[in-house]
Each structure stands twice: as structure tokens, then as C-alpha cells.
Enzyme design. Sequence first.
Site, PDB file in Angstrom:
ATOM      1  N   THR A 181       0.826  -1.217   0.000  1.00  0.00           N
ATOM      2  CA  THR A 181       0.000   0.000   0.000  1.00  0.00           C
ATOM      3  C   THR A 181       0.849   1.251   0.000  1.00  0.00           C
ATOM      4  O   THR A 181       0.517   2.254  -0.613  1.00  0.00           O
ATOM      5  CB  THR A 181      -0.927   0.001   1.231  1.00  0.00           C
ATOM      6  OG1 THR A 181      -1.911  -1.008   1.036  1.00  0.00           O
ATOM      7  CG2 THR A 181      -1.612   1.332   1.438  1.00  0.00           C
TER       8      THR A 181
ATOM      9  N   SER B  43       1.588  -7.337  -0.783  1.00  0.00           N
ATOM     10  CA  SER B  43       2.228  -8.405   0.007  1.00  0.00           C
ATOM     11  C   SER B  43       1.358  -9.652   0.148  1.00  0.00           C
ATOM     12  O   SER B  43       1.824 -10.688   0.635  1.00  0.00           O
ATOM     13  CB  SER B  43       2.645  -7.887   1.382  1.00  0.00           C
ATOM     14  OG  SER B  43       1.535  -7.775   2.235  1.00  0.00           O
TER      15      SER B  43
ATOM     16  N   THR C  84       1.577  -4.468   4.335  1.00  0.00           N
ATOM     17  CA  THR C  84       1.358  -4.812   5.750  1.00  0.00           C
ATOM     18  C   THR C  84       0.687  -6.173   5.927  1.00  0.00           C
ATOM     19  O   THR C  84       0.770  -6.758   7.004  1.00  0.00           O
ATOM     20  CB  THR C  84       0.472  -3.759   6.434  1.00  0.00           C
ATOM     21  OG1 THR C  84      -0.809  -3.728   5.776  1.00  0.00           O
ATOM     22  CG2 THR C  84       1.122  -2.386   6.404  1.00  0.00           C
ATOM     23  N   ASP C  85       0.013  -6.688   4.894  1.00  0.00           N
ATOM     24  CA  ASP C  85      -0.751  -7.940   5.068  1.00  0.00           C
ATOM     25  C   ASP C  85       0.138  -9.107   5.502  1.00  0.00           C
ATOM     26  O   ASP C  85      -0.284  -9.935   6.290  1.00  0.00           O
ATOM     27  CB  ASP C  85      -1.477  -8.319   3.767  1.00  0.00           C
ATOM     28  CG  ASP C  85      -2.621  -7.364   3.462  1.00  0.00           C
ATOM     29  OD1 ASP C  85      -3.198  -7.461   2.371  1.00  0.00           O
ATOM     30  OD2 ASP C  85      -2.906  -6.496   4.317  1.00  0.00           O
TER      31      ASP C  85
HETATM   32  N1  ASP Z   1      -2.733  -5.123   0.718  1.00  0.00           N
HETATM   33  C1  ASP Z   1      -1.623  -4.285   1.165  1.00  0.00           C
HETATM   34  C2  ASP Z   1      -0.369  -5.156   1.226  1.00  0.00           C
HETATM   35  O1  ASP Z   1      -0.238  -5.944   2.100  1.00  0.00           O
HETATM   36  C3  ASP Z   1      -1.945  -3.698   2.487  1.00  0.00           C
HETATM   37  C4  ASP Z   1      -0.893  -2.741   3.000  1.00  0.00           C
HETATM   38  O2  ASP Z   1       0.233  -2.668   2.489  1.00  0.00           O
HETATM   39  O3  ASP Z   1      -1.225  -2.007   3.958  1.00  0.00           O
HETATM   40  O4  ASP Z   1       0.460  -5.067   0.352  1.00  0.00           O
END
Ligand code: ASP
Length: 352
Positions: free
Chosen positions: A39, A83, A116-117
Amino acid sequence: MKAMKYSSLIVCCVVFCTFFAASSYADLPKVVIVATGGTIAEKTDPKTGGAVPAVSGKDLIEAVPGLGKIANIEVVNLCDIDSSQMTPEIWARLSKTVDERLAEAGVKGVVVTHGTDTMAEGAYFLSLTLKSDKPVAFVGAMRDVSDVSPDGPANILNAVIQVCSEEAKDWGVTVTLNEYINSARNVVKTNSTNVQTFDSGEKGYLGYIAMGKVIHYNDAPARQRLPIPDKLPDVIFLSTFAGDDGSLVRFAVDRGAKGIVIDAVGAGNVNAKVYEAVKYAIAKGVVVVITTSVYHSGVWPMYGDQGGGETLEKNGAILGGDLPGAKARLLLMLAIAKEKGNVDEIKKYFKR
Ligand code: ASP
């Protein structure tokens, strides 16, 4: 004559400022930022409303005012993926890349920008496999660059401040978002939308970053180190559930898994059919680790007793302590490779 003096004065000032700038630039610590996507590097596609990769590592850095006054930054674009698409193989490539850069004498630390995932798992994989003890901070964002208030730039700034700080010297690999610093070992993602999502529960934060200063709360947990094998073994992660007939465990065995991690219920309990399926897996030489989806305290050898004192552990299953299942899977992959499937040796990696 006067013009001559004036111009030579200007020349001296320019030379001095250039020298001063160069020397101060040269005095700054060097930090390598390895970008992988997520993200933090995405924007919302106005047509579909979905998140799309939009920002290179270089653009990310340019969005962080004042970064150049804290460190000499070099950017490495490893990949640009959400991710959710990460794999242990990509994390292995990331670990080798980060280790190569940390081995350079002038590099103070590395910041990894990541989705973050699966960030908690990726950071944990690097904490297990990096040879270097230098600081590494994983950062990401919960709000992308199209958002009213993206949180990525501040997270990058804080992570660079952290890896340059004395306080971070022995923290190893961390996950640092929203000013909170978590160890790779204990961190979990606890909120699917809020910027304050990464937490370490009862084990607490390693520290905090406020007004550009790093506050040290706790030392990092002891670090386990394992080599990255040429090929990562096939380890499956399953959750059990009410009415589970154990067929998925049996399928994983017949499919050729070398290891299976089962997120059990409570303190490590499974029903009678899953218990039999676990015994089937162990009889076939598959290494089974029992974890739990319960957030605190983890699994204990009090369950799996199907009468007669038989328990999962007595049948050769390994209890995963307080590691979350997805992290236990990564540790099991590396341990199976290192210990060539020797269960007694592998068990030592999960000892509390
Ligand atoms: N879907 C995103 C990821 O994990 C969520 C994030 O980065 O906050 O790449």
C-alpha cells in the site's frame, strides 16, 4: 580592484559551502531502502477503486521531506507487489539482498518497504535468516498515496531515524509503523484498516519514536538463526474447526507435504478425527507442529488426550509455543531443511 575582491569572496563562499555540504553529506550514515511494494507504494485506481502499484522506491523517498538531512539514502527496487502475493522464496531473495547491503562497511542499516498484510511474517523470515546483526526496519502504510493523509512518508522517516539510532543497535529486525517499534518475532497485524495496526500484545513494544527521537522500552527477544536452503521444503498451514474430519491433513500428507502446521483450538486442542489424521501424518514422516489462533499464551501439553494418556506430543507432534501459525510455518520450513527432517532436532527450535 573592488570587483576582484568581491568575486573572490563569492568564490571562497561557494567553495566553503560546497566543502561543508560535501563533508556534512559524507558525515551522514548510509541507509539502504529496499522497496518491495504494498500500500505504501500503491494508489487507488479511480476506474476500479482497487489499489494499484504506482510509486517506485525513488518516488517514495522523494515524498519524505528532510530525509536527506538524516542519512545518505540509496534505493533498491526488489519488486513491486501487494504483500498478499509474497512467497517464502521472494523473502529468501529479499534476505540475501539485505544481507549483501548490510555487509557493506558504510551501511548503517536497511529499511524495507513492504505491504502490511504479510509484513509480520516477512520480517520474521529475515530475523531468522539474516547473517548481519545490523538494524533492519520494515515499514509500510495503511493509507495509500491517493488517501487524504497517507501514513507512508512519516513511517519511512521514522524507520530511517530508527536504524541510524544507537537505541536500535541490538534490535535486529523490527516492524515500525505509526511511531511504534515491534520485534519481528512478536509482532502481529491486529487491525485491517487502522494505522495503529501492529502490536506485540503482552510482550510489549521495543520502543517508540517521537519528535525524531527513539525511545528504548525493551530489548529484542533472543534471535534464532537458520540458513536459507537452496529449496524451501513444502510446509502446509491449516486451521482446524468444529466438525473437522481431518481430511485436509490427510490430503496435505498425500500431496507430499514435508511439514504441516495446524492452528488448533484453545491451548492446542483438536478433535478425535484430526488427532487420528495427525498420527497418520507423523507415521508417514511428516513433521507436525501444533499452534493456536488464540492471541496470548500459546499451546501447552494439556490437550490432544484421547484417553489412556495419549497426547499429540506423545505421538510425535511438536508444540509451537506462542508462535502464530504463519510464523511457525516459516520456522518449520527452515528447520526441516537444516535438520534434514530430524524431529528431535527440529523440536528444539520451538522450545519455549
Ligand atoms: N494489501 C496491502 C499489502 O499488504 C496492504 C498494506 O500494504 O497495507 O500489500
